[in-house]
Write an enzyme that holds these catalytic residues in place. Structure first.
Site, short mmCIF file in Angstrom:
data_model
loop_
_atom_site.label_atom_id
_atom_site.label_comp_id
_atom_site.label_asym_id
_atom_site.label_seq_id
_atom_site.Cartn_x
_atom_site.Cartn_y
_atom_site.Cartn_z
N LYS A 30 12.15 135.00 46.58
CA LYS A 30 13.26 134.17 46.10
C LYS A 30 13.76 133.23 47.20
O LYS A 30 13.94 132.03 46.97
CB LYS A 30 14.44 135.05 45.63
CG LYS A 30 14.11 135.95 44.46
CD LYS A 30 15.32 136.74 44.00
CE LYS A 30 15.83 137.71 45.04
NZ LYS A 30 14.86 138.79 45.39
N THR A 31 13.97 133.81 48.37
CA THR A 31 14.46 132.98 49.47
C THR A 31 13.41 131.92 49.84
O THR A 31 13.74 130.78 50.15
CB THR A 31 14.82 133.86 50.68
OG1 THR A 31 15.78 134.82 50.24
CG2 THR A 31 15.42 133.05 51.81
N ASP A 213 21.38 131.17 47.38
CA ASP A 213 20.64 132.42 47.59
C ASP A 213 21.58 133.60 47.32
O ASP A 213 22.79 133.46 47.46
CB ASP A 213 20.12 132.47 49.04
CG ASP A 213 18.97 133.47 49.20
OD1 ASP A 213 18.58 134.10 48.20
OD2 ASP A 213 18.47 133.61 50.33
N GLU A 214 21.03 134.75 46.99
CA GLU A 214 21.81 135.98 46.79
C GLU A 214 22.98 135.77 45.83
O GLU A 214 24.10 136.20 46.11
CB GLU A 214 22.37 136.47 48.14
CG GLU A 214 21.36 136.59 49.25
CD GLU A 214 20.67 137.96 49.29
OE1 GLU A 214 20.91 138.78 48.37
OE2 GLU A 214 19.88 138.18 50.21
N GLN A 244 20.46 144.18 43.55
CA GLN A 244 20.89 144.16 44.95
C GLN A 244 22.34 143.72 45.11
O GLN A 244 22.75 143.29 46.18
CB GLN A 244 19.98 143.23 45.77
CG GLN A 244 18.56 143.73 45.87
CD GLN A 244 17.73 142.87 46.80
OE1 GLN A 244 17.96 142.83 48.00
NE2 GLN A 244 16.76 142.16 46.25
N ARG A 596 13.69 146.96 52.38
CA ARG A 596 13.59 146.21 53.63
C ARG A 596 12.27 146.51 54.33
O ARG A 596 11.83 145.78 55.21
CB ARG A 596 14.74 146.55 54.61
CG ARG A 596 16.16 146.21 54.17
CD ARG A 596 16.29 144.83 53.64
NE ARG A 596 16.19 144.84 52.20
CZ ARG A 596 15.93 143.74 51.47
NH1 ARG A 596 15.72 142.59 52.04
NH2 ARG A 596 15.84 143.81 50.15
#
Ligand code: ATP
Ligand code: MG
Length: 664
Positions: A30-31, A213-214, A244, A596
């Site tokens: 995504k990033t 983002d996020e 998330q 992660r």
């Protein structure tokens, strides 16, 4: 450029027909879509970088994104590109539009400790519970975009009326100080954009394309800001993952992801399914855990990076053994796999867990970097210096005035300060301005007045020089002039004084470097420091060190080898969440932690833990039981044969020693 993307990612990058939401699990790129899309907008779609704003969750993430984009396009094409957090964007906006809001461009940004102090003064209490409650209630009102007047009008009870009045007083104090708090950085721009069409049109035509983002962690105000800036045509790309969402406690609202579809019916939703970060076992483990939460959106994730080693879940006797085990395992693994220290991360739920692990790492000479702990900028000695700097930026900042004038002590007595305070309040002026008023001067004796005036004159001279001289040397000169070092040694033992002075010198170095690199003066740097949140601390140079961070601060990042520690009931999930019935958010935090890891994941928990001085038997986190047994190797109580004992410190050392012997 586009050939480094899979078809779904490419579609997201190339889509310019309207609003676009990329909804996908961890590590699915995504990033990367955002970074590539910035380059695509500039290079292929011919957009001016000045018209593009990308919004990230932390300053660190912003810096990384800026760096990545600059490997894709030459610097001249990127001139004027905005990559920042919501808060820095808000600050930039307020600096430019301050006059519409009755502020000057050099306003102060108050941190939570300042806000705390103001509320405590208004309430005239030191009752922490009461202050905390009031601070958070005001913050929630602000994030729901309810101003003091509305709060009073809507008040349905005596209690709410009382709160509204406190809120009014708090806000008036901020205005008097020419200060804003964190919530205001977003709330004030949104309010202004709503009521001032000229300002709205100006910013709309400036920021023509937004990338976020996020976005599962945006709160209502931030969401409103996006909506206002991108009008109905909706020129934006947002990416996020509802699994998330871990900031509900700060007002984040993942329902915004769904609201987006209602507010922008033409929204194009793109899903990504391939994970490029983790081996299959880690991914299966993450998927299995999160499957226990109700789903907002259906998602699947797979990867082609091989099966990988089983996840290790290790029970240790207590937290010392846990720390020792981690140090040992890390060293042994590093030796065997010929990796660097920077390939490892240790993640934990709460900051208190870090201390004992740090000790073990130090004992074994393992270099480490902590982020998201007590911030560098929260240290008393740094706040002392910052008080001076804030006063240079904005001499109406009374809290900064008080701290600076009394640190070091310069013979200005409490009685004098009290008189100054009363006088300033009656005239409705700042403490700094009151120093020069005839009416006040008559009230105090010369011996009292001289040091006060010297101080104010000093601030005035520095104010004049700050925009004209390089930041580092000027700060150093200032420290010499106030003789801060002597003061430290006078008021403390030699050892702590030395530590503090070293911290201050670190700060000077940091200011000097940052000033040179970004071409900023002391005043500009001071305003930026206020935005470096608890989450990140000072930007560290990339060195070969193990990363230690809270789960919250690890969002968006990736590490080859991860240790996830303290996986016990009441730690993860956190006791407060168990009590409040918000275990789902903790499960998402667990999901963030697991995802992660790129190659190996080791999870530890302690059979016993010291709490408030007493040993308590602990239970393994419920999340451990949600993991697929075929992908996990359990040792300790959770092991299938139940007889594998918990690993002790001696055994951990023994294991590592024999492994090292075998290898050498
Ligand atoms: P998170 O949800 O944790 O924020 P994300 O969805 O933002 O994750 P990224 O950080 O963008 O994922 O990507 C994860 C990793 O996969 C990165 O190392 C990235 O460079 C890599 N990656 C993403 N897409 C591709 C691709 N198409 N080909 C190769 N590598 C990729
Ligand atoms: Mg990401």
């Amino acid at each position: 450029m586009l050939h480094t993307l899979n078809p779904a990612q490419r579609a997201a990058v190339q889509y310019l027909g309207g609003p676009c939401l990329v909804l996908a699990g961890a590590g699915s790129g995504k990033t990367r879509v955002i970074t590539q899309k910035i380059a695509y907008l500039i290079e292929t779609a011919g957009m001016d970088a000045r018209n593009i704003a990308a919004i990230t969750f932390t300053n660190k993430a912003a810096r990384e994104m800026q760096e990545r984009v600059s490997t894709l396009l030459p610097a001249p094409m990127l001139r004027g590109l905005t990559v920042s957090t919501f808060h820095s964007l808000g600050m930039r906006f307020l600096r430019e539009e301050a006059r519409h809001l009755g502020y000057k461009p050099q306003f102060s940004i108050l941190d939570s400790a300042d806000a705390w102090k103001i509320i405590s003064d208004i309430l005239q209490t030191t009752d922490k519970g009461l202050i905390r409650q009031t601070v958070s209630q005001i913050s929630l009102l602000k994030n729901d975009r309810i101003g003091p007047d509305d709060a009073l009008r809507n008040a349905a009870s005596e209690g709410e009326m009382h709160l509204a009045r406190l809120y009014r007083q708090y806000q008036d104090t901020l205005t008097a100080y020419q200060a804003v708090d964190f919530d205001d950085l977003i709330r004030l721009p949104v309010d202004l954009l709503e009521r001032n069409d000229d300002v709205l049109q100006k910013w709309r035509s400036r920021l023509r394309y937004l990338l976020i983002d996020e976005c599962q962690d945006t709160n209502t105000t931030q969401y409103d800001l996006v909506k206002l800036l991108c009008n109905v045509s909706g020129q934006f790309t947002a990416v996020g993952d509802d699994d998330q969402s871990i900031y509900a406690w700060r007002g984040a609202n993942m329902e915004n992801l769904r609201t987006l579809q209602d507010d922008f019916p033409q929204l194009r939703v793109i899903k990504l399914e391939q994970n490029y970060r983790s081996v299959a076992r880690i991914l299966r483990c993450a998927n299995a855990v999160i499957a226990n939460n109700p789903k907002l959106f259906e998602k699947t994730l797979w990867s082609e990076l091989g099966v990988g080693d089983p996840i290790q879940v290790v029970e240790t006797k207590n937290e010392e053994h846990e720390a020792e085990l981690i140090a040992m395992k890390l060293l042994a693994h590093k030796f065997e796999a010929q990796t660097d220290f920077k390939d490892y991360a240790i993640l934990y739920r709460s900051n208190f867990q870090a201390r004992i692990i740090e000790q073990a790492l130090r004992e074994h000479r393992i270099p480490y970097q902590i982020s998201g702990g007590q911030s560098f900028f929260d240290k008393a000695e740094i706040k002392d210096i910052l008080a001076y700097l804030r006063l240079l930026v904005n001499d109406k900042d009374d809290p900064a005035f008080i701290r600076a004038v009394t640190t070091p002590k310069r013979g200005v007595g409490n009685v004098t300060l009290e008189k100054l305070g009363v006088y300033a309040q009656q005239r409705n002026i700042s403490l700094y301005a009151a120093v020069y008023e005839e009416g006040f001067i008559h009230q105090v004796q010369a011996a009292q007045y001289t040091p006060l005036k010297d101080f104010a004159d000093f601030i005035g001279r520095m104010q004049f020089r700050a925009p004209r001289e390089p930041a580092g040397p000027l700060l150093m000169e200032m420290l010499k002039a106030i003789d801060y070092e002597t003061w430290l040694y006078d008021s403390e033992e030699a050892r702590p004084a030395e530590t503090k002075w070293n911290t201050v010198m670190d700060f000077v170095d940091w200011i000097a470097k940052k000033g040179e690199r970004d071409g900023k003066d002391l005043l500009e740097l001071t305003q930026t420091i206020a935005l470096i949140t608890m989450l990140e601390g000072r930007d560290e140079e990339e060195v070969d060190a193990v990363k230690m961070t809270t789960l919250h601060a690890s969002k968006g990042l990736e590490y080859p080898h991860v240790f996830l520690v303290g996986c016990e009931e009441e730690i993860l999930p956190h006791q407060n969440s168990i009590e409040a019935g918000t275990v789902e958010e903790e499960r998402r935090l667990m999901y963030v932690g697991i995802t992660r890891a790129q190659r190996t994941l080791t999870i530890t928990w302690c059979g016993k833990r010291r709490r408030a001085g007493e040993w308590q038997i602990t239970q393994p986190s419920r999340f451990l039981k949600e993991m697929p047994v075929e992908d996990v190797r359990f040792s300790g109580r959770l092991a299938p044969d139940k007889n594998t004992p918990a690993i002790t410190k001696q055994e951990a050392r023994g294991m590592a020693a024999s492994l090292l012997a075998k290898l050498s």
